[in-house]
Design an enzyme around this catalytic site. Structure first.
Site, PDB file in Angstrom:
ATOM      1  N   ASP A 100       1.639 -54.418   8.598  1.00  0.00           N
ATOM      2  CA  ASP A 100       3.066 -54.146   8.375  1.00  0.00           C
ATOM      3  C   ASP A 100       3.839 -54.107   9.692  1.00  0.00           C
ATOM      4  O   ASP A 100       4.977 -54.580   9.763  1.00  0.00           O
ATOM      5  CB  ASP A 100       3.244 -52.826   7.623  1.00  0.00           C
ATOM      6  CG  ASP A 100       2.883 -52.948   6.150  1.00  0.00           C
ATOM      7  OD1 ASP A 100       2.722 -54.086   5.658  1.00  0.00           O
ATOM      8  OD2 ASP A 100       2.745 -51.905   5.485  1.00  0.00           O
ATOM      9  N   HIS A 128     -10.155 -55.037   9.150  1.00  0.00           N
ATOM     10  CA  HIS A 128     -10.665 -55.015   7.783  1.00  0.00           C
ATOM     11  C   HIS A 128     -10.108 -53.853   6.951  1.00  0.00           C
ATOM     12  O   HIS A 128     -10.480 -53.700   5.794  1.00  0.00           O
ATOM     13  CB  HIS A 128     -12.203 -54.934   7.822  1.00  0.00           C
ATOM     14  CG  HIS A 128     -12.813 -55.796   8.878  1.00  0.00           C
ATOM     15  ND1 HIS A 128     -12.695 -57.173   8.855  1.00  0.00           N
ATOM     16  CD2 HIS A 128     -13.491 -55.499  10.027  1.00  0.00           C
ATOM     17  CE1 HIS A 128     -13.303 -57.673   9.927  1.00  0.00           C
ATOM     18  NE2 HIS A 128     -13.789 -56.685  10.652  1.00  0.00           N
ATOM     19  N   ARG A 157     -16.709 -57.528   6.648  1.00  0.00           N
ATOM     20  CA  ARG A 157     -15.969 -58.113   7.782  1.00  0.00           C
ATOM     21  C   ARG A 157     -15.322 -59.460   7.428  1.00  0.00           C
ATOM     22  O   ARG A 157     -14.620 -60.045   8.228  1.00  0.00           O
ATOM     23  CB  ARG A 157     -16.899 -58.304   8.987  1.00  0.00           C
ATOM     24  CG  ARG A 157     -17.441 -57.014   9.550  1.00  0.00           C
ATOM     25  CD  ARG A 157     -18.215 -57.260  10.842  1.00  0.00           C
ATOM     26  NE  ARG A 157     -19.159 -56.196  11.085  1.00  0.00           N
ATOM     27  CZ  ARG A 157     -18.872 -55.052  11.725  1.00  0.00           C
ATOM     28  NH1 ARG A 157     -17.674 -54.857  12.217  1.00  0.00           N
ATOM     29  NH2 ARG A 157     -19.785 -54.119  11.893  1.00  0.00           N
ATOM     30  N   ASN A 197      -6.864 -58.548  18.794  1.00  0.00           N
ATOM     31  CA  ASN A 197      -8.160 -58.302  18.167  1.00  0.00           C
ATOM     32  C   ASN A 197      -8.124 -56.850  17.688  1.00  0.00           C
ATOM     33  O   ASN A 197      -8.357 -55.930  18.465  1.00  0.00           O
ATOM     34  CB  ASN A 197      -9.305 -58.505  19.167  1.00  0.00           C
ATOM     35  CG  ASN A 197     -10.654 -58.290  18.490  1.00  0.00           C
ATOM     36  OD1 ASN A 197     -10.719 -57.788  17.363  1.00  0.00           O
ATOM     37  ND2 ASN A 197     -11.723 -58.646  19.176  1.00  0.00           N
ATOM     38  N   ARG A 227     -21.088 -62.342   9.417  1.00  0.00           N
ATOM     39  CA  ARG A 227     -21.566 -60.956   9.500  1.00  0.00           C
ATOM     40  C   ARG A 227     -21.486 -60.288   8.114  1.00  0.00           C
ATOM     41  O   ARG A 227     -21.436 -60.968   7.105  1.00  0.00           O
ATOM     42  CB  ARG A 227     -20.770 -60.210  10.571  1.00  0.00           C
ATOM     43  CG  ARG A 227     -20.940 -60.853  11.956  1.00  0.00           C
ATOM     44  CD  ARG A 227     -20.233 -60.094  13.055  1.00  0.00           C
ATOM     45  NE  ARG A 227     -20.802 -58.752  13.217  1.00  0.00           N
ATOM     46  CZ  ARG A 227     -20.284 -57.820  14.032  1.00  0.00           C
ATOM     47  NH1 ARG A 227     -19.206 -58.099  14.744  1.00  0.00           N
ATOM     48  NH2 ARG A 227     -20.858 -56.639  14.119  1.00  0.00           N
TER      49      ARG A 227
HETATM   50  O1  CA2 Z   1     -15.862 -59.712  16.672  1.00  0.00           O
HETATM   51  C1  CA2 Z   1     -14.900 -58.974  16.948  1.00  0.00           C
HETATM   52  O2  CA2 Z   1     -14.167 -59.154  17.915  1.00  0.00           O
HETATM   53  C2  CA2 Z   1     -14.651 -57.729  16.102  1.00  0.00           C
HETATM   54  O3  CA2 Z   1     -13.233 -57.579  15.998  1.00  0.00           O
HETATM   55  C3  CA2 Z   1     -15.264 -56.582  16.863  1.00  0.00           C
HETATM   56  C4  CA2 Z   1     -15.199 -55.247  16.110  1.00  0.00           C
HETATM   57  C5  CA2 Z   1     -15.708 -55.398  14.694  1.00  0.00           C
HETATM   58  O4  CA2 Z   1     -15.491 -54.189  13.982  1.00  0.00           O
HETATM   59  C6  CA2 Z   1     -15.026 -56.548  13.953  1.00  0.00           C
HETATM   60  O5  CA2 Z   1     -15.591 -56.664  12.657  1.00  0.00           O
HETATM   61  C7  CA2 Z   1     -15.207 -57.851  14.706  1.00  0.00           C
HETATM   62  C8  CA2 Z   1     -16.018 -54.195  16.868  1.00  0.00           C
HETATM   63  C9  CA2 Z   1     -15.329 -53.759  18.128  1.00  0.00           C
HETATM   64  C10 CA2 Z   1     -16.185 -53.930  19.315  1.00  0.00           C
HETATM   65  O6  CA2 Z   1     -17.066 -52.874  19.413  1.00  0.00           O
HETATM   66  C11 CA2 Z   1     -17.893 -52.855  20.499  1.00  0.00           C
HETATM   67  C12 CA2 Z   1     -18.947 -51.994  20.413  1.00  0.00           C
HETATM   68  C13 CA2 Z   1     -19.861 -51.930  21.431  1.00  0.00           C
HETATM   69  C14 CA2 Z   1     -19.695 -52.718  22.553  1.00  0.00           C
HETATM   70  C15 CA2 Z   1     -18.622 -53.577  22.645  1.00  0.00           C
HETATM   71  C16 CA2 Z   1     -17.715 -53.645  21.621  1.00  0.00           C
END
Ligand code: CA2
Length: 149
Positions: A87, A80, A111, A74, A107
């Site tokens: 790579d 994005h 994204r 992840n 979303r």
């Molecule tokens: O949905 C997902 O797993 C994402 O990869 C999470 C990312 C986001 O930028 C992606 O678009 C989708 C965000 C990272 C998680 O950030 C957090 C922030 C606060 C609390 C927990 C996680």
């Protein structure tokens, strides 16, 4: 059967369970990883974990993944933006599954595009922590050679 999987999480995933619980749930990253460790044990897989907030560290971890058979990643926000992570995954040539806790297609528009999805074995979105468990199970079937049957 044996096999070794590496689970990689990108920036801010260390905040799981501590912020934005409405969006990302209440499980901490540590709890998520111990659940996966237990699932891996049941499947007879070895699993290691890596999380970083830094793109270069993620690239270097991927580059150093020659001992692993499968990657579950992840990349968080780097999904994005990062040609470098794409790579690195292509360079090591390991099969990988891309996981997202949330449904990135439900979303913001920015994204909706992933730099990894077209080179991944598959992508799991919107299922929260269960997505990682399912990815590990998919890795098990993939490594067994009956993936898709
Ligand atoms: O949905 C997902 O797993 C994402 O990869 C999470 C990312 C986001 O930028 C992606 O678009 C989708 C965000 C990272 C998680 O950030 C957090 C922030 C606060 C609390 C927990 C996680």
């Amino acid at each position: 059967m044996t096999g070794k999987a590496l689970v990689i999480n990108g920036p801010n995933m260390n905040l799981l369970g501590q912020r934005e619980e409405g969006l990302y749930g209440s499980l901490t990253l540590q709890e998520l990883e111990s659940g996966l460790k237990e699932k891996a044990r049941k499947l007879g897989l070895e699993v290691d974990f890596f999380q970083s907030n830094h793109e270069g560290d993620l690239v270097e971890r991927i580059q150093g993944s020659e001992d692993y058979d499968f990657i579950i990643i992840n990349p968080a926000a780097y999904t994005h933006t990062s040609v470098a992570i794409r790579d690195a995954l292509l360079a090591v040539g390991k099969p990988f599954i891309e996981v997202h806790m949330t449904n990135i297609y439900a979303r913001e528009d920015f994204r909706h595009h992933s730099y990894l999805s077209d080179v991944a074995v598959g992508q799991i979105v919107g299922l929260g922590p269960l997505g990682y468990t399912l990815a590990l199970e998919a890795a098990y079937f993939f490594l067994k050679g009956d993936y898709g049957s």
